[in-house]
Design an enzyme around this catalytic site. Structure first.
Site, PDB file in Angstrom:
ATOM      1  N   SER A   1      31.449  36.112  -8.244  1.00 42.83           N
ATOM      2  CA  SER A   1      31.847  37.296  -9.369  1.00 42.83           C
ATOM      3  C   SER A   1      30.643  37.363 -10.342  1.00 42.83           C
ATOM      4  O   SER A   1      30.156  36.520 -10.816  1.00 42.83           O
ATOM      5  CB  SER A   1      33.206  37.062  -9.882  1.00 42.83           C
ATOM      6  OG  SER A   1      33.286  37.639 -10.987  1.00 42.83           O
TER       7      SER A   1
ATOM      8  N   GLU B   1      37.210  40.341 -13.663  1.00 45.66           N
ATOM      9  CA  GLU B   1      37.050  39.843 -12.188  1.00 45.66           C
ATOM     10  C   GLU B   1      38.075  40.375 -11.396  1.00 45.66           C
ATOM     11  O   GLU B   1      37.869  40.898 -10.032  1.00 45.66           O
ATOM     12  CB  GLU B   1      37.250  38.456 -12.215  1.00 45.66           C
ATOM     13  CG  GLU B   1      36.585  37.572 -11.156  1.00 45.66           C
ATOM     14  CD  GLU B   1      36.732  36.189 -11.483  1.00 45.66           C
ATOM     15  OE1 GLU B   1      35.770  35.437 -11.875  1.00 45.66           O
ATOM     16  OE2 GLU B   1      37.838  35.475 -11.108  1.00 45.66           O
TER      17      GLU B   1
ATOM     18  N   GLU C   1      36.784  43.640 -10.089  1.00 48.68           N
ATOM     19  CA  GLU C   1      35.565  43.512  -9.525  1.00 48.68           C
ATOM     20  C   GLU C   1      36.055  43.060  -8.251  1.00 48.68           C
ATOM     21  O   GLU C   1      35.467  43.979  -7.011  1.00 48.68           O
ATOM     22  CB  GLU C   1      34.617  42.400  -9.943  1.00 48.68           C
ATOM     23  CG  GLU C   1      33.327  42.210  -9.262  1.00 48.68           C
ATOM     24  CD  GLU C   1      32.604  41.030  -9.759  1.00 48.68           C
ATOM     25  OE1 GLU C   1      33.162  40.299 -10.615  1.00 48.68           O
ATOM     26  OE2 GLU C   1      31.405  40.572  -9.005  1.00 48.68           O
TER      27      GLU C   1
ATOM     28  N   CYS D   1      39.502  21.802 -14.667  1.00 47.10           N
ATOM     29  CA  CYS D   1      39.005  21.708 -16.258  1.00 47.10           C
ATOM     30  C   CYS D   1      39.773  20.579 -16.921  1.00 47.10           C
ATOM     31  O   CYS D   1      39.106  19.895 -17.859  1.00 47.10           O
ATOM     32  CB  CYS D   1      39.006  22.851 -17.037  1.00 47.10           C
ATOM     33  SG  CYS D   1      38.342  24.477 -16.363  1.00 47.10           S
TER      34      CYS D   1
ATOM     35  N   GLU E   1      20.247  33.963 -19.118  1.00 48.84           N
ATOM     36  CA  GLU E   1      21.244  34.992 -19.050  1.00 48.84           C
ATOM     37  C   GLU E   1      22.047  35.066 -20.038  1.00 48.84           C
ATOM     38  O   GLU E   1      22.695  36.181 -20.029  1.00 48.84           O
ATOM     39  CB  GLU E   1      21.800  34.879 -17.462  1.00 48.84           C
ATOM     40  CG  GLU E   1      20.942  34.777 -16.382  1.00 48.84           C
ATOM     41  CD  GLU E   1      20.209  33.553 -16.006  1.00 48.84           C
ATOM     42  OE1 GLU E   1      19.159  33.316 -15.763  1.00 48.84           O
ATOM     43  OE2 GLU E   1      21.236  32.589 -16.030  1.00 48.84           O
TER      44      GLU E   1
ATOM     45  N   CYS F   1      33.736  30.963 -13.198  1.00 51.49           N
ATOM     46  CA  CYS F   1      34.136  30.469 -14.558  1.00 51.49           C
ATOM     47  C   CYS F   1      33.145  28.972 -14.869  1.00 51.49           C
ATOM     48  O   CYS F   1      33.235  28.555 -15.772  1.00 51.49           O
ATOM     49  CB  CYS F   1      35.473  30.297 -14.798  1.00 51.49           C
ATOM     50  SG  CYS F   1      36.190  31.828 -14.580  1.00 51.49           S
TER      51      CYS F   1
ATOM     52  N   GLU G   1      24.981  25.641 -19.414  1.00 54.35           N
ATOM     53  CA  GLU G   1      25.390  27.185 -19.312  1.00 54.35           C
ATOM     54  C   GLU G   1      24.887  27.918 -20.442  1.00 54.35           C
ATOM     55  O   GLU G   1      24.142  29.017 -20.194  1.00 54.35           O
ATOM     56  CB  GLU G   1      26.774  27.428 -19.148  1.00 54.35           C
ATOM     57  CG  GLU G   1      27.149  28.839 -19.027  1.00 54.35           C
ATOM     58  CD  GLU G   1      28.718  29.130 -18.690  1.00 54.35           C
ATOM     59  OE1 GLU G   1      29.207  28.493 -19.480  1.00 54.35           O
ATOM     60  OE2 GLU G   1      29.192  30.029 -18.128  1.00 54.35           O
TER      61      GLU G   1
ATOM     62  N   LYS H   1      28.820  23.200 -19.635  1.00 48.35           N
ATOM     63  CA  LYS H   1      29.058  24.154 -20.544  1.00 48.35           C
ATOM     64  C   LYS H   1      27.614  24.335 -21.605  1.00 48.35           C
ATOM     65  O   LYS H   1      27.209  25.215 -21.918  1.00 48.35           O
ATOM     66  CB  LYS H   1      30.347  24.457 -21.440  1.00 48.35           C
ATOM     67  CG  LYS H   1      31.509  24.750 -20.407  1.00 48.35           C
ATOM     68  CD  LYS H   1      31.499  26.054 -19.920  1.00 48.35           C
ATOM     69  CE  LYS H   1      33.062  26.215 -19.349  1.00 48.35           C
ATOM     70  NZ  LYS H   1      32.824  27.686 -18.728  1.00 48.35           N
TER      71      LYS H   1
END
Lengths: 669, 167
Positions: free
Chosen positions: A322, A277, A280, A518, A369, A302, A364, A361
């Protein structure tokens, strides 16, 4: 200050204090259920009623502010009786399958019944909504809902998402998405904050424990586990330890004792994320400085709840994200490629489990993807609470475990990775590395902590000016990099509105979907400690400072990984395994056919029962794209049906009445 | 759903979907940002569109920046709002005392037969929603039947077919 009497005791409290707060300050406990101090004080359950001298009716202590000379009685016969009746009425419409409920012995309703001395449940009758709505992340068991509305408050007021609200009225009220659509069908971001405030078992994570056990017992599978940074400062609470206790070593030991073949650490890929990241970001900054087209500010990626939020709410701004996958999916991708090759295994024999403080998550890993070479990066996600349940079930004495280390190579991490678990942490970790790459010097902050972005303010910002960079970064010499940090989607919306108008002053923004980051994620242990987030935050920063290596780019195993497998940050291979793209969903999911409902099965549903189900438009009127999906139609029709039935009943009653009148007249004559 | 149908007897032409949505957009523009205006908007939207289907709720949600779940919550709370389509015309048979004793009931029975729906139902072609009303205040004209805002006086079962054929 206001003077009043509570149970004949004279007390003095500041103006604006509610009765429940005044009582608490003076060590008088008023039983309550729906009350959440500072968050939810609506008086929806009415359990906290008290007698106030001069008032006609009992008053809800959570809503009523104290007044001068007020006399409050919290435990009169009238109050006691009212409380019990109220409680029994709650029970009358509650599925009382406590022994087989996930919240058994950890249920606020149960605890309350115990406190107010309930020994009977006198009211039995019809029950309202008893549907179970299961998505890949969150399960709603409406037979258990007590309509306290905490979840609706969290979802609307705190997160600003508004996926659920009260539908219908009276006995038929249910806290649901619009038109009682399934939660996996709407703009719910699966942050799971509602599951943390639900006092009963109505809202919970969709169970993944069983699939993990099955994998562990399957001799053909190499079962790899990884744990997120926020777990190590929270899971101790489930075993009676002080909030914020650092139990990293015991955690590793417990995972090994459960039978996982490899115990890795998501921290490792947090370090990796920083390199990917950070690189990037520097590329985007350089492009910008050289006048090339590029999307700035860049925003972290994230947090899957945050990602779902932006996909729903700002679908046209996805190029600001990102392209990095989140750390645990990076880990999954590496385990099934790099690590599998190292230990001579095939990808299909690897089973990756992530222990996450997060319910999103679970969603996710079901994204299309998040797979490589035809295999999902991660096979199952369990929350902190679910892992604790497994440890308890396995009879492991967590508190007395000898500390152990994570396995190498994918279990070693720097301090920068630890702080990924708290708001501001990803930004600080990124700055530690990016600044050093650009200037060759250490980030100029005390103990490497970027103070302005630490803590729980809604939006935090900082500026760092780049001076005397290395020759290859000459283009950004003298540039003042502006960064912003927020947690919770309400703050994210504020920042995104600027971005959408192209008026954002920032270069880099960190967003975590849950308020506090988190450590306060939707999968973390439920806690009544008002200072919980500060305790967990301290745990995280202590963990960081306890490490010798505190910058991601100094992690030797990361460097080895690049040498052996990836080449360099943002290389072709990195992009293949570690980067991703996003889906335009739209506020009502109108831009995608992807949904996250779990199909109904005979057994307790798990996220893996999720079958990729595409819902095509059942267009009726092309011109306006009328898109009623079947369930909405059925819901609408049945609601209308019910309404009409009522009317018919009314009409019949009227008819009967008239008949009677006519009969009476006839008889008179 | 409802196609643009040129109606033979109505004074106003049936509006297209787009026109209805535009009209609702104007209403929203008028009330936008004012606290507590959602019910007003929903009320007017139902008047314009006939009912409040999910698609329209989404439209209102987006324009007013109010979560869809909240809008649906308000709609499902008040029985005045309907989320299912209603017929183009509403037939209300008066069942007040006067109309009842003069044969309201037989009108209801006959209408059930002609329309093929129960009380509260909407005909298959979407033309009529069939309801009964308490006294409509036209006792001198009993038995009375209202279709939309037109009152038909001294109706009997034999007149029904011809009345309905006007629509």
């Amino acid at each position: 200050m206001v003077n009043l009497k509570i149970n004949n005791k004279e007390v003095k409290v500041p103006k604006g204090t509610t009765i429940i707060q005044a009582a608490k300050k003076n060590n008088i406990y008023i039983p309550n259920l729906c009350y959440l101090e500072g968050v939810h004080q609506l008086g929806s359950c009415r359990i906290c009623v008290v007698e106030v001298k001069g008032a006609k009716t009992l008053q809800a202590a959570c809503m009523t502010q104290v007044t001068e000379g007020m006399e409050v009685f919290t435990n009169t016969q009238k109050v006691r009786k009212a409380r019990k009746v109220l409680y029994e009425l709650l029970l009358s419409d509650h599925s009382k399958e406590c022994l087989s409920c996930k919240r058994n012995q950890n249920c606020e309703l149960q605890e309350l019944g115990n406190i107010i001395g309930i020994e009977e449940s006198r009211f039995e009758g019809e029950r309202s909504d008893n549907s179970i709505d299961c998505s890949v992340s969150i399960t709603r068991d409406m037979a258990k809902c007590v309509l306290c509305r905490r979840c609706a408050t969290i979802c609307n007021e705190i997160q600003g998402v508004g996926a659920i609200n009260a539908q219908n009225r009276g006995f038929k009220t249910s806290i649901s998405p619009a038109m009682e659509l399934p939660i996996g069908d709407v703009n719910c971001i699966f942050c799971g904050q509602c599951t943390k405030v639900c006092p009963v078992g109505a809202l919970k994570e969709t169970d993944s424990v069983n699939e993990v056990w099955e994998a562990l017992y399957n001799p053909k599978k190499r079962v790899v586990v990884q744990t997120a940074p926020a777990i190590r400062v929270a899971i101790g609470e489930e075993f009676g330890l002080e909030p914020g206790s650092r139990v990293t070593g015991k955690l590793a030991a417990a995972l090994r004792a459960l039978g996982f073949d490899d115990v890795f650490d998501t921290n490792f890929t947090a370090d990796l994320t920083i390199l990917e990241e950070g690189t990037e970001l520097l590329t985007r900054l350089m492009n910008y400085a050289e006048g090339k087209e590029t999307a700035l500010p860049m925003i972290t990626s994230c947090s899957p709840g945050w990602i779902k939020y932006i996909e729903h709410t700002f679908p046209d701004e996805l190029d600001h994200l990102s392209t990095c996958k989140s750390p645990h999916t990076m880990m999954g991708a590496l385990v099934k490629s790099y690590y599998a090759q190292k230990i001579n295994k095939r990808s299909k024999d690897m089973f990756v489990v992530s222990v996450m403080p997060c319910t999103a998550k679970k969603f996710e890993i079901k994204r299309r993807e998040m797979q490589n070479d035809g295999f999902p990066n991660v096979d199952a996600v369990i929350t902190t609470r679910e892992l604790a349940a497994m440890i308890k079930e396995a009879g492991i004495d967590f508190v007395n475990l000898e500390e152990e280390e994570f396995d190498t190579p994918l279990g070693f991490s720097s301090g920068a990775a630890d702080i990924f678990g708290v708001t501001g942490g990803v930004m600080e970790a990124a700055l530690r590395t990016a600044y050093e790459i650009v200037t060759g010097k250490e980030l100029p902050f005390d103990k490497l902590h970027v103070k302005p972005i630490i803590g729980f303010d809604n939006i935090k910002s900082a500026e760092i000016t780049i001076k005397n960079p290395k020759p290859e970064f000459k283009a950004i010499d003298g540039v003042t990099v502006k960064v912003a940090v927020t947690s919770g989607t309400k703050g994210a919306r504020e920042l995104m509105e600027e971005v959408a108008k192209a008026k954002s002053p920032y270069h880099f923004i960190e967003v975590m979907g849950c308020p506090g980051g988190c450590i306060m994620g939707g999968g973390q242990p439920r806690s009544e400690d008002p200072d919980i987030r500060n305790k967990r935050l301290k745990g995280i920063y202590d963990e960081d400072e306890s490490k010798k290596i505190r910058k991601s780019h100094e992690n030797p195993y990361i460097n080895e990984l690049y040498k052996e497998f990836l080449g360099k940050p943002n290389s072709h291979k990195s992009h293949e395994y570690l980067h991703t793209h996003y889906v335009k969903r739209g506020e009502f999911n109108e831009k995608t056919d992807e949904r996250f409902m779990v199909s109904k099965t005979a057994h307790q549903p798990t996220p893996n029962d999720y079958t990729e189900k595409r819902i095509y438009k059942t267009s009726v009127d092309e011109q306006n794209g009328e898109n009623h999906n079947e369930s909405a139609k059925i819901a609408a029709l049945s609601a209308e049906n019910a309404r009409l039935k009522h009317e018919v009943e009314d009409a019949h009653k009227t008819l009967e009445m008239f008949k009677q009148i006519i009969m009476d007249y006839a008889n008179k004559e | 759903m409802s196609k643009t149908v040129q109606s033979c007897c109505c004074s106003t032409k049936e509006k297209t979907q787009k026109e209805k949505y535009d009209e609702i957009a104007n209403v929203i523009e008028l009330y936008k940002g004012k606290d507590g205006s959602l019910i007003q908007v929903l009320h007017l939207a139902q008047e314009i569109y006939g009912y409040l289907p999910l698609e329209l709720q989404k439209f209102i949600s987006q324009r007013m920046s109010i979560p869809l779940s909240k809008i649906s919550g308000v709609i499902s709370f008040y029985s005045f709002f309907s989320t299912a389509p209603r017929g183009k015309h509403t037939i209300r048979v008066c069942m007040g005392t006067a109309c009842y004793v003069r044969g309201g009931k037989s009108i209801v029975e006959k209408l059930k037969e002609i329309l093929g729906v129960e009380i509260g139902g909407t005909t298959e072609d979407g033309k009529f929603t069939f309801e009964i009303a308490r006294c409509i205040g036209a006792c001198g004209l009993a038995p009375a039947v209202m279709i939309d805002d037109v009152v038909y006086k001294q109706v009997n079962v034999n007149k029904l077919e011809s009345i309905l054929s006007k629509y």
